[in-house]
Design a protein around this motif. Structure first.
Motif, PDB file in Angstrom:
ATOM      1  N   MET A   1     -18.329 -77.323 -51.354  1.00 29.09           N
ATOM      2  CA  MET A   1     -18.935 -76.330 -50.501  1.00 29.09           C
ATOM      3  C   MET A   1     -19.097 -76.898 -49.092  1.00 29.09           C
ATOM      4  SD  MET A   1     -21.638 -75.332 -53.400  1.00 29.09           S
ATOM      5  CE  MET A   1     -21.357 -76.700 -54.459  1.00 29.09           C
ATOM      6  N   PRO A   2     -19.335 -76.212 -48.031  1.00 27.97           N
ATOM      7  CA  PRO A   2     -19.654 -74.784 -47.993  1.00 27.97           C
ATOM      8  C   PRO A   2     -18.505 -73.902 -48.512  1.00 27.97           C
ATOM      9  CG  PRO A   2     -20.060 -75.815 -45.864  1.00 27.97           C
ATOM     10  CD  PRO A   2     -19.336 -76.800 -46.696  1.00 27.97           C
TER      11      PRO A   2
ATOM     12  N   ILE B   1     -22.045 -80.429 -38.466  1.00 23.31           N
ATOM     13  CA  ILE B   1     -23.065 -80.385 -39.529  1.00 23.31           C
ATOM     14  C   ILE B   1     -22.480 -79.967 -40.877  1.00 23.31           C
ATOM     15  CG2 ILE B   1     -25.039 -80.048 -37.999  1.00 23.31           C
ATOM     16  CD1 ILE B   1     -24.886 -77.036 -38.681  1.00 23.31           C
ATOM     17  N   PHE B   2     -21.189 -79.633 -40.889  1.00 24.45           N
ATOM     18  CA  PHE B   2     -20.528 -79.298 -42.157  1.00 24.45           C
ATOM     19  C   PHE B   2     -19.360 -80.259 -42.357  1.00 24.45           C
ATOM     20  CE2 PHE B   2     -22.283 -75.226 -40.646  1.00 24.45           C
ATOM     21  CZ  PHE B   2     -23.081 -74.890 -41.737  1.00 24.45           C
ATOM     22  N   PRO B   3     -19.386 -81.033 -43.412  1.00 27.17           N
ATOM     23  CA  PRO B   3     -18.281 -81.966 -43.644  1.00 27.17           C
ATOM     24  C   PRO B   3     -16.979 -81.214 -43.923  1.00 27.17           C
ATOM     25  CG  PRO B   3     -19.761 -81.901 -45.545  1.00 27.17           C
ATOM     26  CD  PRO B   3     -20.403 -81.071 -44.483  1.00 27.17           C
TER      27      PRO B   3
ATOM     28  N   GLY C   1     -15.529 -80.489 -47.327  1.00 23.43           N
ATOM     29  CA  GLY C   1     -16.252 -79.626 -48.258  1.00 23.43           C
ATOM     30  C   GLY C   1     -16.077 -78.146 -47.973  1.00 23.43           C
TER      31      GLY C   1
ATOM     32  N   ARG D   1     -14.483 -74.609 -47.942  1.00 25.14           N
ATOM     33  CA  ARG D   1     -13.510 -73.870 -48.754  1.00 25.14           C
ATOM     34  C   ARG D   1     -13.611 -72.380 -48.474  1.00 25.14           C
ATOM     35  NH1 ARG D   1     -15.764 -77.281 -53.634  1.00 25.14           N
ATOM     36  NH2 ARG D   1     -16.785 -78.242 -51.858  1.00 25.14           N
TER      37      ARG D   1
ATOM     38  N   VAL E   1     -24.109 -72.430 -48.285  1.00 22.79           N
ATOM     39  CA  VAL E   1     -24.251 -73.749 -47.654  1.00 22.79           C
ATOM     40  C   VAL E   1     -25.319 -74.554 -48.384  1.00 22.79           C
ATOM     41  CG1 VAL E   1     -23.558 -72.870 -45.382  1.00 22.79           C
ATOM     42  CG2 VAL E   1     -25.989 -72.999 -45.963  1.00 22.79           C
ATOM     43  N   GLY E   2     -25.233 -75.857 -48.214  1.00 22.75           N
ATOM     44  CA  GLY E   2     -26.222 -76.730 -48.833  1.00 22.75           C
ATOM     45  C   GLY E   2     -27.602 -76.524 -48.227  1.00 22.75           C
TER      46      GLY E   2
ATOM     47  N   ARG F   1     -30.653 -77.274 -43.726  1.00 23.31           N
ATOM     48  CA  ARG F   1     -30.526 -76.996 -42.289  1.00 23.31           C
ATOM     49  C   ARG F   1     -31.576 -75.950 -41.892  1.00 23.31           C
ATOM     50  NH1 ARG F   1     -25.417 -77.089 -44.795  1.00 23.31           N
ATOM     51  NH2 ARG F   1     -24.288 -78.986 -44.219  1.00 23.31           N
TER      52      ARG F   1
ATOM     53  N   LEU G   1     -27.799 -72.994 -50.941  1.00 25.21           N
ATOM     54  CA  LEU G   1     -27.740 -73.436 -52.329  1.00 25.21           C
ATOM     55  C   LEU G   1     -29.052 -74.125 -52.718  1.00 25.21           C
ATOM     56  CD1 LEU G   1     -24.119 -74.649 -51.940  1.00 25.21           C
ATOM     57  CD2 LEU G   1     -24.850 -72.939 -53.605  1.00 25.21           C
TER      58      LEU G   1
ATOM     59  N   ASN H   1     -27.572 -78.060 -57.542  1.00 32.07           N
ATOM     60  CA  ASN H   1     -26.321 -77.933 -56.790  1.00 32.07           C
ATOM     61  C   ASN H   1     -25.533 -79.206 -57.060  1.00 32.07           C
ATOM     62  OD1 ASN H   1     -24.300 -77.572 -54.879  1.00 32.07           O
ATOM     63  ND2 ASN H   1     -25.613 -78.034 -53.138  1.00 32.07           N
TER      64      ASN H   1
ATOM     65  N   LYS I   1     -22.034 -81.572 -57.170  1.00 34.84           N
ATOM     66  CA  LYS I   1     -20.809 -81.757 -56.392  1.00 34.84           C
ATOM     67  C   LYS I   1     -20.090 -83.020 -56.842  1.00 34.84           C
ATOM     68  CE  LYS I   1     -23.333 -81.633 -52.701  1.00 34.84           C
ATOM     69  NZ  LYS I   1     -23.911 -81.580 -51.365  1.00 34.84           N
TER      70      LYS I   1
ATOM     71  N   ASN J   1     -16.405 -84.571 -55.314  1.00 34.76           N
ATOM     72  CA  ASN J   1     -15.339 -84.172 -54.395  1.00 34.76           C
ATOM     73  C   ASN J   1     -14.732 -85.422 -53.774  1.00 34.76           C
ATOM     74  OD1 ASN J   1     -13.886 -83.283 -52.169  1.00 34.76           O
ATOM     75  ND2 ASN J   1     -15.432 -81.872 -51.425  1.00 34.76           N
TER      76      ASN J   1
ATOM     77  N   HIS K   1     -13.537 -85.846 -49.297  1.00 36.82           N
ATOM     78  CA  HIS K   1     -14.283 -86.399 -48.159  1.00 36.82           C
ATOM     79  C   HIS K   1     -13.716 -87.743 -47.696  1.00 36.82           C
ATOM     80  CE1 HIS K   1     -17.328 -83.321 -48.218  1.00 36.82           C
ATOM     81  NE2 HIS K   1     -17.573 -83.532 -49.502  1.00 36.82           N
TER      82      HIS K   1
HETATM   83  O1  LIG Z   1     -24.323 -79.113 -50.026  1.00 33.37           O
HETATM   84  C1  LIG Z   1     -23.470 -78.308 -50.414  1.00 33.37           C
HETATM   85  O2  LIG Z   1     -23.250 -78.089 -51.591  1.00 33.37           O
HETATM   86  C2  LIG Z   1     -22.684 -77.556 -49.424  1.00 33.37           C
HETATM   87  C3  LIG Z   1     -22.190 -78.421 -48.336  1.00 33.37           C
HETATM   88  C4  LIG Z   1     -21.288 -79.385 -48.520  1.00 33.37           C
HETATM   89  C5  LIG Z   1     -20.633 -79.637 -49.758  1.00 33.37           C
HETATM   90  C6  LIG Z   1     -19.706 -80.594 -49.939  1.00 33.37           C
HETATM   91  O3  LIG Z   1     -19.403 -81.432 -48.981  1.00 33.37           O
HETATM   92  C7  LIG Z   1     -18.994 -80.758 -51.200  1.00 33.37           C
HETATM   93  O4  LIG Z   1     -19.159 -79.927 -52.087  1.00 33.37           O
HETATM   94  O5  LIG Z   1     -18.272 -81.725 -51.328  1.00 33.37           O
HETATM   95  C8  LIG Z   1     -22.747 -78.151 -47.016  1.00 33.37           C
HETATM   96  O6  LIG Z   1     -22.525 -78.992 -46.132  1.00 33.37           O
HETATM   97  O7  LIG Z   1     -23.415 -77.148 -46.806  1.00 33.37           O
END
Ligand SMILES: O=C(O)C/C(=C\C=C(/O)C(=O)O)C(=O)O
Length: 126
Positions: A1-2, A34-36, A39, A41, A68-69, A72, A110, A115, A117, A119, A122
């Motif tokens: 995610m996001p 702020i969003f990797p 992640g 999709r 989103v995670g 924030r 989320l 939650n 993960k 993955n 990264h």
């Molecule tokens: O935190 C989350 O689940 C969403 C997120 C990043 C998620 C990943 O990097 C991943 O699933 O590998 C976010 O930044 O909001």
């Protein structure tokens, strides 16, 4: 995610070109810092069974959920949501002139604990 999850009525399959929109969404989100990127999709679920309004015309809708995670602050999430919905409206502006179309967008945080993960994408961007 996001996760940028699009639900789109089947009657837009020939006219809604999502790949350019997804490219803009990913570029913007990654650029916020702020969003990797590994992640992010995006995907479309085409809907072939639906009813809209009085069903008397060839209505269409696009509903987008961004998951989103947790963590924030609201001002940050609002700025991201405003920008992304702006991209969506611009993307569909011409189609909106030509046909009935409803656009909507929501952002969902989320759960902070529930939650999960795993993955390995990264590492490519480290
Ligand atoms: O935190 C989350 O689940 C969403 C997120 C990043 C998620 C990943 O990097 C991943 O699933 O590998 C976010 O930044 O909001």
């Amino acid at each position: 995610m996001p996760h940028f999850i699009v639900e789109c009525t089947e009657n837009l399959r020939d006219s809604a070109d999502f790949q350019p929109l997804f490219a803009q969404v990913h570029e913007y989100m990654a650029g916020t810092g702020i969003f990797p990127i590994g992640g992010i999709r995006s995907r479309v679920h085409w809907i072939d069974t639906y009813r809209m309004a009085d069903a008397a015309a060839d209505y269409a809708f696009v509903h987008i959920t961004l998951k989103v995670g947790h963590g924030r602050d609201e001002a940050t999430r609002k700025a991201v949501g405003d920008h992304l919905f702006g991209l969506v409206k611009t993307h569909f502006a011409k189609l909106m002139e030509d046909r009935y179309l409803a656009l909507s967008f929501e952002m969902v945080e989320l759960h902070p604990v529930l939650n999960y993960k795993h993955n390995n994408v990264h590492a490519r961007f480290k």
